[in-house]
Design an enzyme around this catalytic site. Structure first.
Site, PDB file in Angstrom:
ATOM      1  N   GLU A 101       0.817  -1.221   0.000  1.00 23.28           N
ATOM      2  CA  GLU A 101       0.000   0.000   0.000  1.00 23.28           C
ATOM      3  C   GLU A 101       0.850   1.271   0.000  1.00 23.28           C
ATOM      4  O   GLU A 101       0.525   2.236  -0.676  1.00 23.28           O
ATOM      5  CB  GLU A 101      -0.963  -0.012   1.185  1.00 23.28           C
ATOM      6  CG  GLU A 101      -2.025  -1.096   1.039  1.00 23.28           C
ATOM      7  CD  GLU A 101      -3.101  -0.999   2.094  1.00 23.28           C
ATOM      8  OE1 GLU A 101      -3.806   0.021   2.145  1.00 23.28           O
ATOM      9  OE2 GLU A 101      -3.217  -1.930   2.912  1.00 23.28           O
ATOM     10  N   HIS A 118       9.743 -27.638   4.482  1.00 26.16           N
ATOM     11  CA  HIS A 118       9.184 -28.914   4.056  1.00 26.16           C
ATOM     12  C   HIS A 118       8.641 -28.857   2.635  1.00 26.16           C
ATOM     13  O   HIS A 118       8.000 -29.801   2.183  1.00 26.16           O
ATOM     14  CB  HIS A 118       8.099 -29.353   5.040  1.00 26.16           C
ATOM     15  CG  HIS A 118       8.651 -29.518   6.436  1.00 26.16           C
ATOM     16  ND1 HIS A 118       9.172 -30.699   6.890  1.00 26.16           N
ATOM     17  CD2 HIS A 118       8.823 -28.616   7.438  1.00 26.16           C
ATOM     18  CE1 HIS A 118       9.617 -30.530   8.136  1.00 26.16           C
ATOM     19  NE2 HIS A 118       9.420 -29.269   8.486  1.00 26.16           N
ATOM     20  N   LYS A 125     -13.754  -0.412  -4.357  1.00 24.59           N
ATOM     21  CA  LYS A 125     -14.861  -0.146  -3.415  1.00 24.59           C
ATOM     22  C   LYS A 125     -15.955   0.662  -4.126  1.00 24.59           C
ATOM     23  O   LYS A 125     -17.146   0.424  -3.919  1.00 24.59           O
ATOM     24  CB  LYS A 125     -14.341   0.615  -2.183  1.00 24.59           C
ATOM     25  CG  LYS A 125     -13.555  -0.263  -1.232  1.00 24.59           C
ATOM     26  CD  LYS A 125     -13.130   0.482   0.039  1.00 24.59           C
ATOM     27  CE  LYS A 125     -12.371  -0.439   0.986  1.00 24.59           C
ATOM     28  NZ  LYS A 125     -11.887   0.220   2.201  1.00 24.59           N
TER      29      LYS A 125
END
Ligand code: PA5
Length: 352
Positions: free
Chosen positions: A236, A252, A346
């Site tokens: 950001e 792993h 948004k």
């Protein structure tokens, strides 16, 4: 590359929206946020069995940090919900904390409605917006936090009120808050723009990251959220991609991927967020893995937390990461504050 950070004209005009002042003010925000948390007017709820913290982005990371910091000492189930719906494990006798800086984040509003439906106890942390209105309408306590910040710069105002709410209802013992703001003030003196690169770790790290792909490593528990914070701030503030990964799990699987490196090895830089409290085998694994990466020609930055308490150590690396993201933004020539893509999305979603 970092010469520009030491010029008398620095920081110049790039930080047009004033992110620097928010980062500089962090120690004082911590003090104010602790007061806000302590002064919160809360009902005498009893018998709470678990905790769900609702939030997204800059309003969720405070919950992650609380959860991580309590991972070795808090018995009831506690989770951070970044979704429209509540997970099944959130029951009627749970405490739900809805955290949204603007109060208008649709995922948080939606999961809040589900909490209401399930009959949980709810506390709202916001500056206002729709969530503030709902607090009044539905009769739940509203911890009002100061407006005027980008949500991610208001981290202290979500973290400490959440922590202090849990202290109130679950009795967390000594939170070791004394000394935290002073420790951050001393770090601020090391990282502030007036300190030249030679003695300024935040500038050094930003200079090394610039133009590369940071891969940020930490371990489960308190420092997992520190990695997430770094990734969020680099995205950001500096508009830069990075990725996070955790020891010991990466030993792993992911380490094998470094053999060919998927075309990113040449661009990558590894950032190890290190802490003396990690399990001794994790510390050992980190050193072995760093050596392996260095043999592959990948630069590894080992960044050690500092401070006496766990909270000081956690926030020492958070404050460093905030400064790194700010310096990186300025090196890349971007204003740290605007998040146009988030705003656009948004806006589009609000039309539907
Ligand atoms: O940093 C940001 O601006 C975002 O990550 C927001 O925090 C996120 O979109 C949620 O908004 P709010 O914090 O207002 O709930």
């Amino acid at each position: 590359m970092t010469d520009v950070l030491d010029k008398p004209s620095f920081p110049g005009e790039v930080d047009r929206s004033g992110m620097m002042d928010h980062i500089l003010g962090f120690p004082e925000q911590v003090e104010e946020a602790i007061e806000i948390g302590r002064d919160a007017q809360l009902p005498p709820w009893k018998g709470l069995k678990g905790v769900a913290i609702l939030g997204m982005g800059g309003s969720a990371i405070g919950g992650d940090l609380v959860r991580g910091n309590l991972s070795a000492s808090f018995k009831p189930p506690i989770g951070v919900v970044r979704d429209y719906t509540l997970p099944f494990w959130v029951e009627r006798d749970f405490l739900v904390i809805a955290s949204s800086y603007s109060g208008n984040t649709e995922e948080t509003l939606s999961s809040y409605q589900e909490a209401l439906f399930r009959g949980t106890k709810i506390i709202i942390i916001t500056t206002g917006g729709r969530l503030g209105e709902l607090a009044s309408k539905d009769g739940f306590p509203w911890i009002r936090i100061p407006s005027g910040f980008p949500p991610r710069a208001a981290l202290a105002y979500s973290f400490f009120p959440i922590l202090l709410c849990l202290q109130r209802f679950f009795g967390l013992g000594d939170l070791q808050l004394n000394g935290l703001a002073d420790h951050l003030r001393s770090l601020r003196e090391e990282y502030r723009p007036q300190i030249p690169t030679q003695g300024n770790l935040a500038k050094v790290v930003a200079g090394k990251i610039a133009g590369r792909l940071p891969i940020i490593y930490s371990a489960p528990g308190p420092f997992e959220a520190v990695g997430i914070r770094w990734r969020g701030q680099l995205a950001e503030n500096a508009k830069t991609l990075s990725f996070t990964s955790l020891f010991p799990e990466l030993n792993h699987n992911e380490i094998v991927g470094w053999e060919l490196g998927g075309g990113v090895k040449e661009k990558a830089i590894s950032i190890f967020l290190q802490d003396s409290g990690y399990h001794p085998r994790i510390i050992f694994r980190m050193e072995l893995t760093a050596g392996m990466m260095e043999k592959d020609g990948v630069e590894v930055l080992r960044l050690e937390s500092s401070g006496k308490s766990l909270l000081e150590r956690v926030f020492s690396l958070i404050h460093l990461g905030d400064w790194v993201s700010w310096y990186l933004a300025l090196l890349e020539g971007v204003d740290p504050t605007p998040v146009e893509r988030i705003d656009w999305l948004k806006g589009e979603l609000a039309k539907l």
